[in-house]
Design a protein around this motif. Sequence first.
Motif, mmCIF file in Angstrom:
data_model
loop_
_atom_site.group_PDB
_atom_site.id
_atom_site.type_symbol
_atom_site.label_atom_id
_atom_site.label_comp_id
_atom_site.label_asym_id
_atom_site.label_seq_id
_atom_site.Cartn_x
_atom_site.Cartn_y
_atom_site.Cartn_z
ATOM 1 N N GLU A 36 0.818 -1.223 0.000
ATOM 2 C CA GLU A 36 0.000 0.000 0.000
ATOM 3 C C GLU A 36 0.850 1.270 0.000
ATOM 4 O OE1 GLU A 36 -3.528 -2.038 2.717
ATOM 5 O OE2 GLU A 36 -1.916 -0.908 3.657
ATOM 6 N N ILE A 37 2.149 1.123 0.055
ATOM 7 C CA ILE A 37 2.997 2.321 0.165
ATOM 8 C C ILE A 37 2.905 3.142 -1.128
ATOM 9 C CG2 ILE A 37 5.170 1.288 -0.665
ATOM 10 C CD1 ILE A 37 6.546 2.916 1.646
ATOM 11 N N GLY A 38 2.915 4.448 -0.968
ATOM 12 C CA GLY A 38 2.792 5.306 -2.148
ATOM 13 C C GLY A 38 3.649 6.559 -2.017
ATOM 14 N N PHE A 39 3.486 7.413 -3.003
ATOM 15 C CA PHE A 39 4.248 8.644 -3.124
ATOM 16 C C PHE A 39 4.212 9.506 -1.850
ATOM 17 C CE2 PHE A 39 3.703 13.153 -4.324
ATOM 18 C CZ PHE A 39 4.993 13.409 -4.752
ATOM 19 N N TRP A 40 3.004 9.637 -1.268
ATOM 20 C CA TRP A 40 2.872 10.541 -0.115
ATOM 21 C C TRP A 40 3.611 10.036 1.111
ATOM 22 C CZ3 TRP A 40 2.084 15.265 -0.951
ATOM 23 C CH2 TRP A 40 1.342 15.652 -2.054
ATOM 24 N N HIS A 41 3.758 8.716 1.211
ATOM 25 C CA HIS A 41 4.515 8.194 2.350
ATOM 26 C C HIS A 41 5.975 8.602 2.235
ATOM 27 C CE1 HIS A 41 1.026 5.358 2.070
ATOM 28 N NE2 HIS A 41 0.919 5.846 3.298
ATOM 29 N N LEU A 42 6.459 8.587 0.994
ATOM 30 C CA LEU A 42 7.859 8.997 0.786
ATOM 31 C C LEU A 42 8.029 10.486 1.113
ATOM 32 C CD1 LEU A 42 10.645 8.057 -0.220
ATOM 33 C CD2 LEU A 42 9.992 8.803 -2.492
ATOM 34 N N VAL A 43 7.067 11.291 0.631
ATOM 35 C CA VAL A 43 7.143 12.743 0.904
ATOM 36 C C VAL A 43 7.137 12.992 2.422
ATOM 37 C CG1 VAL A 43 5.916 14.951 0.658
ATOM 38 C CG2 VAL A 43 6.085 13.385 -1.289
ATOM 39 N N ARG A 44 6.237 12.278 3.113
ATOM 40 C CA ARG A 44 6.152 12.471 4.576
ATOM 41 C C ARG A 44 7.440 12.056 5.270
ATOM 42 N NH1 ARG A 44 0.234 11.151 6.948
ATOM 43 N NH2 ARG A 44 -0.902 12.540 5.568
ATOM 44 N N ALA A 45 8.028 10.954 4.795
ATOM 45 C CA ALA A 45 9.289 10.485 5.410
ATOM 46 C C ALA A 45 10.373 11.550 5.228
ATOM 47 C CB ALA A 45 9.712 9.171 4.781
ATOM 48 N N ILE A 46 10.411 12.150 4.040
ATOM 49 C CA ILE A 46 11.451 13.157 3.788
ATOM 50 C C ILE A 46 11.187 14.421 4.621
ATOM 51 C CG2 ILE A 46 12.502 14.642 2.016
ATOM 52 C CD1 ILE A 46 12.038 12.286 0.063
ATOM 53 N N LEU A 47 9.924 14.813 4.737
ATOM 54 C CA LEU A 47 9.613 15.988 5.568
ATOM 55 C C LEU A 47 10.023 15.737 7.022
ATOM 56 C CD1 LEU A 47 6.150 17.119 4.141
ATOM 57 C CD2 LEU A 47 8.288 18.389 4.021
ATOM 58 N N GLU A 48 9.764 14.512 7.475
ATOM 59 C CA GLU A 48 10.134 14.130 8.848
ATOM 60 C C GLU A 48 11.666 14.175 9.009
ATOM 61 O OE1 GLU A 48 8.269 12.298 12.376
ATOM 62 O OE2 GLU A 48 7.658 13.620 10.778
ATOM 63 N N PHE A 49 12.365 13.698 7.981
ATOM 64 C CA PHE A 49 13.837 13.725 7.993
ATOM 65 C C PHE A 49 14.331 15.176 8.063
ATOM 66 C CE2 PHE A 49 17.569 14.313 5.152
ATOM 67 C CZ PHE A 49 18.529 13.657 5.909
ATOM 68 N N GLN A 50 13.699 16.046 7.271
ATOM 69 C CA GLN A 50 14.126 17.450 7.252
ATOM 70 C C GLN A 50 13.846 18.121 8.596
ATOM 71 O OE1 GLN A 50 12.137 18.970 3.690
ATOM 72 N NE2 GLN A 50 13.883 18.325 2.424
ATOM 73 N N ARG A 51 12.711 17.746 9.203
ATOM 74 C CA ARG A 51 12.344 18.336 10.500
ATOM 75 C C ARG A 51 13.347 17.929 11.581
ATOM 76 N NH1 ARG A 51 8.443 17.532 14.301
ATOM 77 N NH2 ARG A 51 7.954 15.458 13.522
#
Length: 331
Positions: A263-278
């Motif tokens: 079920e993993i998709g594009f938005w999960h990747l975006v969220r992971a990167i935002l979390e990494f940046q935070r």
Amino acid sequence: MEKRKGNQPTQLLEGLCSFLRAYIFSVLSIGPMPRHIAFIMDGNRRYAKNRNLEDGTGHRVGYLALTNMLRYCYELNVKYVTIYAFSIDNFKRRPEEVQSTMNLMQEKIEGLIQKDSIVNKHGVRVYFIGNLKLLNNSVKISAERAMKATAHNSKAVLSICMAYTSTDEIMHAIEKSCKEKQDEFRILDMSGAGYGLIGLGGIGTDNGKSLINLKDVEEHMYMKVAPDPDIIIRTSGETRLSNFLLWQSSSSLLYSPRILWPEIGFWHLVRAILEFQRNFAYLKKKPKQSLVGLLVVNLLISGFVLVLCFLLYRCMHGSGLIFLVSLPLMW
Ligand SMILES: CC(C)=CCC/C(C)=C/CC/C(C)=C/COP(=O)(O)OP(=O)(O)O
């Protein structure tokens, strides 16, 4: 002719989606970007079970999810991607299950060798990481062929961990380092030149220096082909590392969305990167920077996505009113 016409809306939608991704990725790139993302692809069997699908279907759908993830990572210029494809512990599963997973893996590995495969399209070099001696002969041969066939690719690196566990990797690296040192001693013994060259008093002596050091061990880690991962994404909400990249993950962000791998998709990747940046300053032990930049990134992405969704909805349904009303539910 008919076929081409039928494909037009799909092509248009694909074009629109890749434009949308490119925009979001360029906004994301304002912040620090991960160089290496690793995936623990958890929940393939549960996905099939929840949907009453045949055994093995979960892994097939999981492979599709993986190719999408790889595409997004390469569009984002993430140079290193690592996947946990098969752990040494997975060999303890039912023999028929191990066999059918291996058959699927072999089919997909053969696919990677094709000219138009995702790895060749993006110039990705493939490494198989782990105790490959544990694989059956045909899978091992396919893995070796894939490594050879992609050895000229230099834009990115895909590490596929198969017959892998961290403890096995660490043990292997220590054994190799000791063996290397023993061989060095043997040569020096035979030459009669003494141990001065390697700065030790010889085997069995206790002069305060270690026989092997950190550099020796790291030199023999399977994962020396990539820097330590910035982000580890493990699906199904699990926060354990399950013997994956333990040596390399002391500064990695662990992101565990509550979805099964297929079920993993594009938005999960975006969220992971935002979390990494935070968490970047904390993870990399760097002085904290202002959060304004990140806020701008978030706002730009959210604003753009909302406007685009609104326009799409209007095109398809004539009015945007229902979209606006259902917005809080979707968000
Ligand atoms: C090219 C290549 C090698 C591709 C790999 C394809 C792929 C999706 C492999 C997944 C393998 C695996 C054992 C996943 C864990 O899910 P699980 O089976 O443990 O499911 P569960 O968590 O529901 O039990």
